[in-house]
Design a protein around this motif. Structure first.
Motif, mmCIF file in Angstrom:
data_model
loop_
_atom_site.group_PDB
_atom_site.id
_atom_site.type_symbol
_atom_site.label_atom_id
_atom_site.label_comp_id
_atom_site.label_asym_id
_atom_site.label_seq_id
_atom_site.Cartn_x
_atom_site.Cartn_y
_atom_site.Cartn_z
ATOM 1 N N ARG A 168 0.810 -1.214 0.000
ATOM 2 C CA ARG A 168 0.000 0.000 0.000
ATOM 3 C C ARG A 168 0.850 1.274 0.000
ATOM 4 O O ARG A 168 0.290 2.379 0.016
ATOM 5 C CB ARG A 168 -0.950 -0.020 1.202
ATOM 6 C CG ARG A 168 -2.138 -0.957 1.014
ATOM 7 C CD ARG A 168 -2.987 -1.068 2.251
ATOM 8 N NE ARG A 168 -2.415 -1.955 3.239
ATOM 9 C CZ ARG A 168 -2.581 -3.273 3.252
ATOM 10 N NH1 ARG A 168 -3.308 -3.840 2.315
ATOM 11 N NH2 ARG A 168 -2.017 -4.016 4.169
ATOM 12 N N ARG A 171 -0.056 4.037 2.444
ATOM 13 C CA ARG A 171 -1.447 4.507 2.491
ATOM 14 C C ARG A 171 -2.190 3.832 3.644
ATOM 15 O O ARG A 171 -2.144 2.622 3.792
ATOM 16 C CB ARG A 171 -2.151 4.198 1.173
ATOM 17 C CG ARG A 171 -1.531 4.879 -0.038
ATOM 18 C CD ARG A 171 -2.184 4.388 -1.314
ATOM 19 N NE ARG A 171 -1.517 4.907 -2.506
ATOM 20 C CZ ARG A 171 -1.779 4.503 -3.740
ATOM 21 N NH1 ARG A 171 -2.704 3.565 -3.949
ATOM 22 N NH2 ARG A 171 -1.124 5.022 -4.764
ATOM 23 N N MET A 187 -6.665 0.436 -2.297
ATOM 24 C CA MET A 187 -5.536 1.111 -1.650
ATOM 25 C C MET A 187 -4.189 0.684 -2.211
ATOM 26 O O MET A 187 -3.181 1.359 -1.984
ATOM 27 C CB MET A 187 -5.551 0.817 -0.141
ATOM 28 C CG MET A 187 -6.700 1.438 0.619
ATOM 29 S SD MET A 187 -6.721 0.843 2.319
ATOM 30 C CE MET A 187 -5.146 1.486 2.917
ATOM 31 N N CYS A 189 -0.844 -0.021 -4.298
ATOM 32 C CA CYS A 189 -0.070 0.831 -5.207
ATOM 33 C C CYS A 189 0.586 -0.007 -6.303
ATOM 34 O O CYS A 189 1.581 0.406 -6.899
ATOM 35 C CB CYS A 189 0.987 1.610 -4.423
ATOM 36 S SG CYS A 189 2.108 0.570 -3.465
#
Length: 323
Positions: A168, A171, A187, A189
């Motif tokens: 993530r 995040r 969420m 990445c």
């Protein structure tokens, strides 16, 4: 340090409806009332089914498990939601988020399979009425329920780690009011196409397969009902299945829309309100559907209430005997 390890060290922030502060206050009151009614309604179904000997049948054995599932399902997320709606703190620990995700997926999977088991029970009741008690014996009923619980838990054990291990990149804000799979996938990445494909395949097994079984079962039920000569017999057969069909429609209408299009493909705001409906409205309506449409449950409630009233009457009158 990778994104996975980074996310496990801190809390998640459940954004929920924080962009609508006025809506939060209204939702708090509405959800609190609905949650309390859900607790009362489903607890009543469980108690009535256990206390009234007339309801010691396979159908009400499965209904008891459905009510317990609804109680567990709402309690796994609604108290946290009420806490977040009541103040500025929107955080949930990584462990709490993992538990919430596991319970949400696991209990949802169990309910899919339990509704299929209840459809089989209705199929046997309508299509093989003379052999009903022989086929739906206590050992088979318990075995079917255990299989539903086992498969639901196994499904969650497969889905939860795959979702939680997604990088993530720092995040922590979950754009939802609970740790729900599509919101956690959003969420990530990294490219989540492979994960979404895996989720879709597992969802077909745990969501669509029971639905196909339910539809096939009701196909046979409709065919059997059409061969019944008397109108009263047909009406009675449809009444025994009406409550279950209504619950299936409410449950699957939401879950298919949400989970057959995971991740970025689903509208975030739409997903929140659909999940809220699925999480609180459906468990609230289930007891009402089974009591309002079911003479046996209404009769059992009446017997239990009259029995308690008679007991109180005896207690009031009993001192007179010693005067």
């Amino acid at each position: 340090m990778d994104g996975t390890n980074e996310s496990t060290q801190g809390n998640f922030i459940l954004l929920g409806f924080s962009d609508r502060p006025h809506l939060e206050r209204i939702l708090f009151v509405v959800i609190l009332i609905a949650y309390l009614l859900t607790l009362v309604g489903n607890t009543t179904i469980i108690l009535v089914s256990r206390l009234d000997p007339h309801l010691h049948t396979p159908m009400y054995f499965f209904l008891t498990h459905l009510s317990f599932l609804d109680l567990s399902f709402t309690t796994s997320s609604i108290p946290q939601l009420l806490y977040n709606l009541s103040g500025r703190d929107k955080t949930i620990s990584y462990t709490g988020c993992a538990i919430q995700l596991f319970l949400f997926l696991g209990l949802g999977g169990v309910e899919c399979l339990l509704l299929a088991v209840m459809a089989y029970d209705r199929f046997v009741a309508v299509c093989k009425p003379l052999h009903y008690m022989v086929i739906m014996n206590p050992r088979l009923c318990l075995g079917l329920v255990l299989i539903a619980w086992g498969c639901g838990v196994a499904n969650s054990l497969a889905m939860s780690p795959v979702t939680l291990r997604l990088p993530r990149c720092g995040r922590h804000g979950v754009d939802h009011f609970l740790c729900e799979m599509p919101a956690l996938i959003r969420m990530a990445c990294v490219n989540t196409a492979a994960v979404e494909g895996t989720v879709f395949v597992l969802a077909v097994g745990i969501v669509l397969s029971p639905l196909v079984f339910i539809l096939v079962s009701y196909g046979y039920i409709v065919r059997a009902v059409l061969h019944i000569q008397s109108a009263s017999g047909r009406q009675k057969a449809f009444n025994t299945c009406g409550s279950h069909l209504t619950v299936v429609s409410l449950f699957y209408g939401n879950i298919i829309y949400m989970y057959m299009q995971p991740g970025k493909s689903s509208s975030q705001d739409q997903g929140k309100f659909l999940t809220l409906f699925y999480n609180i409205v459906t468990p609230l309506l289930n007891p009402l559907i089974y009591t309002l449409r079911n003479k046996e449950v209404k009769g059992a409630l009446r017997r239990l209430l009259l029995h308690d009233r008679d007991k109180k009457g005896v207690r009031v009158k009993s001192p007179d005997r010693h005067l």
